[in-house]
Scaffold this active site. Sequence first.
Site, PDB file in Angstrom:
ATOM      1  N   GLN A  16       0.827  -1.216   0.000  1.00  0.00           N
ATOM      2  CA  GLN A  16       0.000   0.000   0.000  1.00  0.00           C
ATOM      3  C   GLN A  16       0.857   1.260   0.000  1.00  0.00           C
ATOM      4  OE1 GLN A  16      -2.048   0.883   3.663  1.00  0.00           O
ATOM      5  NE2 GLN A  16      -3.475   2.312   2.689  1.00  0.00           N
ATOM      6  N   ARG A  40       7.054 -11.181  -3.271  1.00  0.00           N
ATOM      7  CA  ARG A  40       6.157 -12.120  -3.948  1.00  0.00           C
ATOM      8  C   ARG A  40       5.160 -11.454  -4.889  1.00  0.00           C
ATOM      9  NH1 ARG A  40       4.867 -15.860   1.067  1.00  0.00           N
ATOM     10  NH2 ARG A  40       5.645 -13.975   2.009  1.00  0.00           N
ATOM     11  N   TYR A 147       2.679  -8.076  15.669  1.00  0.00           N
ATOM     12  CA  TYR A 147       3.074  -6.928  14.847  1.00  0.00           C
ATOM     13  C   TYR A 147       3.609  -5.799  15.741  1.00  0.00           C
ATOM     14  CZ  TYR A 147       2.366  -2.942  11.653  1.00  0.00           C
ATOM     15  OH  TYR A 147       2.527  -1.818  10.884  1.00  0.00           O
ATOM     16  N   ILE A 177      -3.257   4.175   7.469  1.00  0.00           N
ATOM     17  CA  ILE A 177      -3.026   4.976   6.264  1.00  0.00           C
ATOM     18  C   ILE A 177      -4.156   4.726   5.262  1.00  0.00           C
ATOM     19  CG2 ILE A 177      -1.431   5.512   4.391  1.00  0.00           C
ATOM     20  CD1 ILE A 177      -0.261   6.132   7.139  1.00  0.00           C
TER      21      ILE A 177
HETATM   22  N1  SER Z   1      -2.307  -0.092   9.542  1.00  0.00           N
HETATM   23  C1  SER Z   1      -1.585  -1.012  10.376  1.00  0.00           C
HETATM   24  C2  SER Z   1      -2.412  -2.166  10.739  1.00  0.00           C
HETATM   25  O1  SER Z   1      -3.602  -2.001  10.831  1.00  0.00           O
HETATM   26  C3  SER Z   1      -1.135  -0.313  11.624  1.00  0.00           C
HETATM   27  O2  SER Z   1       0.179   0.072  11.468  1.00  0.00           O
HETATM   28  O3  SER Z   1      -1.904  -3.216  10.987  1.00  0.00           O
END
Ligand code: SER
Length: 320
Positions: A16, A40, A147, A177
């Site tokens: 993205q 990939r 994450y 974003i």
């Molecule tokens: N946009 C990301 C996510 O939702 C957050 O950094 O994982």
Amino acid sequence: MARPMKRILVTGSAGQIGSELVMVLRDRYGNDDVVAGTNRTQPSKAVQESGPVEVCNINDKGQLHSIVDRYDIDTIYNMAAILSAVGEQKPLLAWHVNMDGFHNVLECAREKELARVMNPSSIAAFGPETPRMNTPQETVLKPKTMYGVTKVAGELLGDYYFKRFGVDVRGVRYPGIISSETLPGGGTTDYAVAIFYEAIQKKRYECFVREDTVLPMMYMPDALKGLIDLAEAPLENLKHHCDFNMASMSFSAGELAAEIRKHIPELEVTYKPDFRQAIADSWPQSIDDSAAREEWGWKPSYDLATMTKDMIEKLSARLL
Ligand code: SER
């Protein structure tokens, strides 16, 4: 004194952010000097046709080093990452890409004395113990997603490489974003993009978080400008390096739907929260970004109304 940035490698250039970042960097530094690295996924036609593209798996050290050597790369924007939702389904993969892969990038930068490494962090670095409103720059970092764990560890590792080895690593904690070129993949904030596509094409959307879920968000042009401004900021102005809070707008899923309805009144939105609700609930609602404003002049241009109008214009032109 940092070396000037001449030749850039963008990893994750089919993603993205990467897909749009490559085009903005090529406009700024020249098409041939920005290499689009992708593992990939095929990059967009625009990326493929405007400059060099290389298969680049950041977990493959040899491949990474060879691209850096062949193109005389001195700056890496490391945009390859597994996001929060996929990271909960595949936590080991998230660690492998976001930590082992990033460590390869840092080692490459150290060995080859690169000028700069840009590595985005995220609001996912925060967790339920963090103050949720106007989240301070210095605060509790106890994320509950893999994450988030990799983002906090990445911030610390980047700062360590700067202090210990003099590698100039920088990064921002991106909010969600929103963008119209490439769909996000596997994130928790993806609903704020998907709702635009569905509103335009189907006039209905089933949202995977509750209507009252508030998260910080940012429009892509601001996200790109901010990252590039930080990359170009004089090192001596920076007190922080890899962990800049960065804010633009905050709204609930319901407020976003209401704003879109000003343009598409027929839009119907239903809410069916899934496992991503708990992730969203563990993240802040608004962010204090005064360090970014003070140290490198960060200032966003878009708000909810101007972002929504622009998204609908751009996507309608493409989808209808
Ligand atoms: N946009 C990301 C996510 O939702 C957050 O950094 O994982």
